[in-house]
Design an enzyme around this catalytic site. Structure first.
Site, PDB file in Angstrom:
ATOM      1  N   ASN A   9       0.886  -1.169   0.000  1.00 32.06           N
ATOM      2  CA  ASN A   9       0.000   0.000   0.000  1.00 32.06           C
ATOM      3  C   ASN A   9       0.921   1.216   0.000  1.00 32.06           C
ATOM      4  O   ASN A   9       1.471   1.578   1.029  1.00 32.06           O
ATOM      5  CB  ASN A   9      -0.889  -0.024   1.257  1.00 32.06           C
ATOM      6  CG  ASN A   9      -1.703   1.248   1.422  1.00 32.06           C
ATOM      7  OD1 ASN A   9      -1.785   2.069   0.505  1.00 32.06           O
ATOM      8  ND2 ASN A   9      -2.309   1.419   2.587  1.00 32.06           N
ATOM      9  N   TRP A  10       1.080   1.799  -1.196  1.00 35.57           N
ATOM     10  CA  TRP A  10       2.063   2.889  -1.327  1.00 35.57           C
ATOM     11  C   TRP A  10       1.585   4.195  -0.693  1.00 35.57           C
ATOM     12  O   TRP A  10       2.354   5.110  -0.509  1.00 35.57           O
ATOM     13  CB  TRP A  10       2.392   3.122  -2.800  1.00 35.57           C
ATOM     14  CG  TRP A  10       3.108   1.972  -3.444  1.00 35.57           C
ATOM     15  CD1 TRP A  10       3.706   0.916  -2.818  1.00 35.57           C
ATOM     16  CD2 TRP A  10       3.303   1.767  -4.855  1.00 35.57           C
ATOM     17  NE1 TRP A  10       4.263   0.076  -3.753  1.00 35.57           N
ATOM     18  CE2 TRP A  10       4.040   0.569  -5.009  1.00 35.57           C
ATOM     19  CE3 TRP A  10       2.937   2.476  -6.004  1.00 35.57           C
ATOM     20  CZ2 TRP A  10       4.406   0.077  -6.266  1.00 35.57           C
ATOM     21  CZ3 TRP A  10       3.302   1.988  -7.245  1.00 35.57           C
ATOM     22  CH2 TRP A  10       4.034   0.795  -7.378  1.00 35.57           C
ATOM     23  N   LYS A  11       0.290   4.278  -0.430  1.00 36.72           N
ATOM     24  CA  LYS A  11      -0.302   5.519   0.116  1.00 36.72           C
ATOM     25  C   LYS A  11       0.045   6.695  -0.805  1.00 36.72           C
ATOM     26  O   LYS A  11       0.129   6.502  -2.020  1.00 36.72           O
ATOM     27  CB  LYS A  11       0.164   5.740   1.560  1.00 36.72           C
ATOM     28  CG  LYS A  11      -0.042   4.486   2.413  1.00 36.72           C
ATOM     29  CD  LYS A  11       0.111   4.714   3.880  1.00 36.72           C
ATOM     30  CE  LYS A  11      -0.115   3.392   4.614  1.00 36.72           C
ATOM     31  NZ  LYS A  11      -0.093   3.541   6.063  1.00 36.72           N
ATOM     32  N   HIS A  95      -9.633   1.537   4.668  1.00 36.60           N
ATOM     33  CA  HIS A  95      -8.352   1.735   5.365  1.00 36.60           C
ATOM     34  C   HIS A  95      -8.555   2.733   6.507  1.00 36.60           C
ATOM     35  O   HIS A  95      -9.318   3.693   6.382  1.00 36.60           O
ATOM     36  CB  HIS A  95      -7.291   2.243   4.393  1.00 36.60           C
ATOM     37  CG  HIS A  95      -5.920   2.224   4.995  1.00 36.60           C
ATOM     38  ND1 HIS A  95      -5.488   3.212   5.846  1.00 36.60           N
ATOM     39  CD2 HIS A  95      -4.921   1.322   4.911  1.00 36.60           C
ATOM     40  CE1 HIS A  95      -4.257   2.906   6.249  1.00 36.60           C
ATOM     41  NE2 HIS A  95      -3.889   1.762   5.686  1.00 36.60           N
ATOM     42  N   GLU A  97      -6.860   5.114   7.524  1.00 35.00           N
ATOM     43  CA  GLU A  97      -6.598   6.529   7.188  1.00 35.00           C
ATOM     44  C   GLU A  97      -7.794   7.147   6.473  1.00 35.00           C
ATOM     45  O   GLU A  97      -8.088   8.329   6.647  1.00 35.00           O
ATOM     46  CB  GLU A  97      -5.305   6.635   6.352  1.00 35.00           C
ATOM     47  CG  GLU A  97      -4.083   6.400   7.233  1.00 35.00           C
ATOM     48  CD  GLU A  97      -2.886   5.786   6.532  1.00 35.00           C
ATOM     49  OE1 GLU A  97      -2.810   5.817   5.296  1.00 35.00           O
ATOM     50  OE2 GLU A  97      -2.010   5.253   7.249  1.00 35.00           O
ATOM     51  N   GLU A 167      -5.827  -4.567  10.483  1.00 32.25           N
ATOM     52  CA  GLU A 167      -4.776  -3.575  10.679  1.00 32.25           C
ATOM     53  C   GLU A 167      -5.045  -2.782  11.955  1.00 32.25           C
ATOM     54  O   GLU A 167      -5.802  -1.792  11.926  1.00 32.25           O
ATOM     55  CB  GLU A 167      -4.745  -2.594   9.495  1.00 32.25           C
ATOM     56  CG  GLU A 167      -4.458  -3.230   8.160  1.00 32.25           C
ATOM     57  CD  GLU A 167      -3.807  -2.244   7.202  1.00 32.25           C
ATOM     58  OE1 GLU A 167      -2.694  -2.512   6.762  1.00 32.25           O
ATOM     59  OE2 GLU A 167      -4.403  -1.199   6.931  1.00 32.25           O
ATOM     60  N   GLY A 173       2.263   2.403  10.656  1.00 29.22           N
ATOM     61  CA  GLY A 173       3.252   3.458  10.470  1.00 29.22           C
ATOM     62  C   GLY A 173       3.934   3.886  11.763  1.00 29.22           C
ATOM     63  O   GLY A 173       4.602   4.918  11.807  1.00 29.22           O
ATOM     64  N   SER A 212       3.085  -1.993  10.390  1.00 32.69           N
ATOM     65  CA  SER A 212       4.533  -2.083  10.629  1.00 32.69           C
ATOM     66  C   SER A 212       5.096  -3.482  10.390  1.00 32.69           C
ATOM     67  O   SER A 212       6.025  -3.896  11.085  1.00 32.69           O
ATOM     68  CB  SER A 212       4.880  -1.578  12.036  1.00 32.69           C
ATOM     69  OG  SER A 212       4.464  -0.226  12.188  1.00 32.69           O
ATOM     70  N   GLY A 233       2.680  -1.045   4.272  1.00 31.65           N
ATOM     71  CA  GLY A 233       2.812   0.373   3.934  1.00 31.65           C
ATOM     72  C   GLY A 233       4.277   0.733   3.724  1.00 31.65           C
ATOM     73  O   GLY A 233       4.855   0.506   2.665  1.00 31.65           O
ATOM     74  N   GLY A 234       4.893   1.282   4.766  1.00 31.20           N
ATOM     75  CA  GLY A 234       6.263   1.790   4.679  1.00 31.20           C
ATOM     76  C   GLY A 234       7.242   0.841   4.009  1.00 31.20           C
ATOM     77  O   GLY A 234       8.026   1.244   3.133  1.00 31.20           O
TER      78      GLY A 234
HETATM   79  P1  PGA Z   1       2.614   0.303   7.621  1.00 23.50           P
HETATM   80  O1  PGA Z   1       1.186   0.556   6.905  1.00 23.50           O
HETATM   81  O2  PGA Z   1       3.140  -1.003   7.070  1.00 23.50           O
HETATM   82  O3  PGA Z   1       3.460   1.471   7.185  1.00 23.50           O
HETATM   83  O4  PGA Z   1       2.378   0.264   9.066  1.00 23.50           O
HETATM   84  C1  PGA Z   1       0.277  -0.490   6.704  1.00 23.50           C
HETATM   85  C2  PGA Z   1      -0.978   0.055   6.083  1.00 23.50           C
HETATM   86  O5  PGA Z   1      -1.376   1.180   6.421  1.00 23.50           O
HETATM   87  O6  PGA Z   1      -1.625  -0.610   5.252  1.00 23.50           O
END
Ligand code: PGA
Length: 249
Positions: A9-11, A95, A97, A167, A173, A212, A233-234
């Site tokens: 998930n590149w956001k 998600h 966010e 999640e 993050g 994470s 994500g990251g």
């Molecule tokens: P993260 O993000 O791996 O950076 O914690 C995961 C996500 O939001 O899907």
């Protein structure tokens, strides 16, 4: 036997150049990835590039969100048909966010999930509790509510072509990963809940962990009985880091 799925998930990260480099890196390393389905979810504006670059690849791709509406006066939104135009196969919905920053409610998530499925795409449905909710001991209640909002509208059978991602919001993050046991407990809870409605679907549905996940903790998380992959994500922004997770799967 459920296939492992690792989705990036590149956001809101990347550029034409960095995405090209990232996809080249992932593609090159794919020869060492056995049995794991690899997917990248990109900012919509880059989907044509991603689609072109992955045209002959086993790597799947998807969007990070979708409009719940089919067509019309929804400034700034992107419909399922538009994503289909670029052969998008997956869409992240719900998600945290989107829920916390953009105010998406459970009902919106259900409608987005429906829009994705109606267009033949696989929704990656995100569920997860905040730190406050975990500390209050209501994790299962929250995850249940989020899941019920979708299943009461779309039916448990809809999970036959959907993916769930657990999640925990406090782990996204933050570098604060859930322990494999903490994650497994919730994954098991989700699967058992689905099993009360349809045991076969519960057995088959892939439940990813997100929050994470990285090269260092992927093996232990993916080793748990009900963790079928990761939403990353990251660590999905660097080919080497992402591939290390894909190889762990
Ligand atoms: P993260 O993000 O791996 O950076 O914690 C995961 C996500 O939001 O899907």
């Amino acid at each position: 036997m459920r296939q492992t799925l690792v989705a990036g998930n590149w956001k809101m990260n990347g550029s034409k150049e960095s995405i090209q480099t990232l996809l080249e890196g992932i593609s090159t390393g794919m020869s060492d990835v056995a049995n794991t389905k690899v997917v990248v979810c990109a900012p919509s504006i880059y989907l044509p590039l991603v689609s072109e670059q992955l045209a002959d690849s086993d790597i799947g791709f998807g969007a990070e969100t979708i409009s719940e509406y089919e067509v019309g006066a929804y400034t700034g939104e992107i419909s399922a048909a538009m994503l289909n135009d670029f052969s998008c196969q997956y869409v992240i919905v719900g998600h945290s966010e989107r829920r916390s920053i953009y105010g998406e409610q459970d009902a919106d998530t259900a409608n987005k999930y429906a829009a994705a499925r109606n267009a033949g795409m696989t929704p990656i449905l995100c569920l997860g509790e905040s730190l406050e909710e975990r500390e209050k001991g209501i994790t299962e209640e929250v995850v249940s509510r989020q899941l019920d909002a979708v299943l009461s509208q779309e039916g448990v059978e809809s999970l036959a072509d959907a993916v769930i991602a657990y999640e925990p919001v406090w782990a996204i993050g933050t570098g604060m990963t859930a322990t494999p046991e903490q994650a497994q407990d919730v994954h098991k809870f989700i699967r058992e809940k689905i099993a009360t409605m349809n045991a076969d679907i519960a057995d088959k549905v892939q439940i990813l962990y997100g929050g994470s996940m990285n090269a260092g903790n992927a093996n232990d998380l993916l080793g748990m009985a009900d963790i079928d992959g990761g939403l990353i994500g990251g660590a999905s922004l660097k080919a080497e880091d992402f591939l290390a997770i894909c190889k762990a799967g």
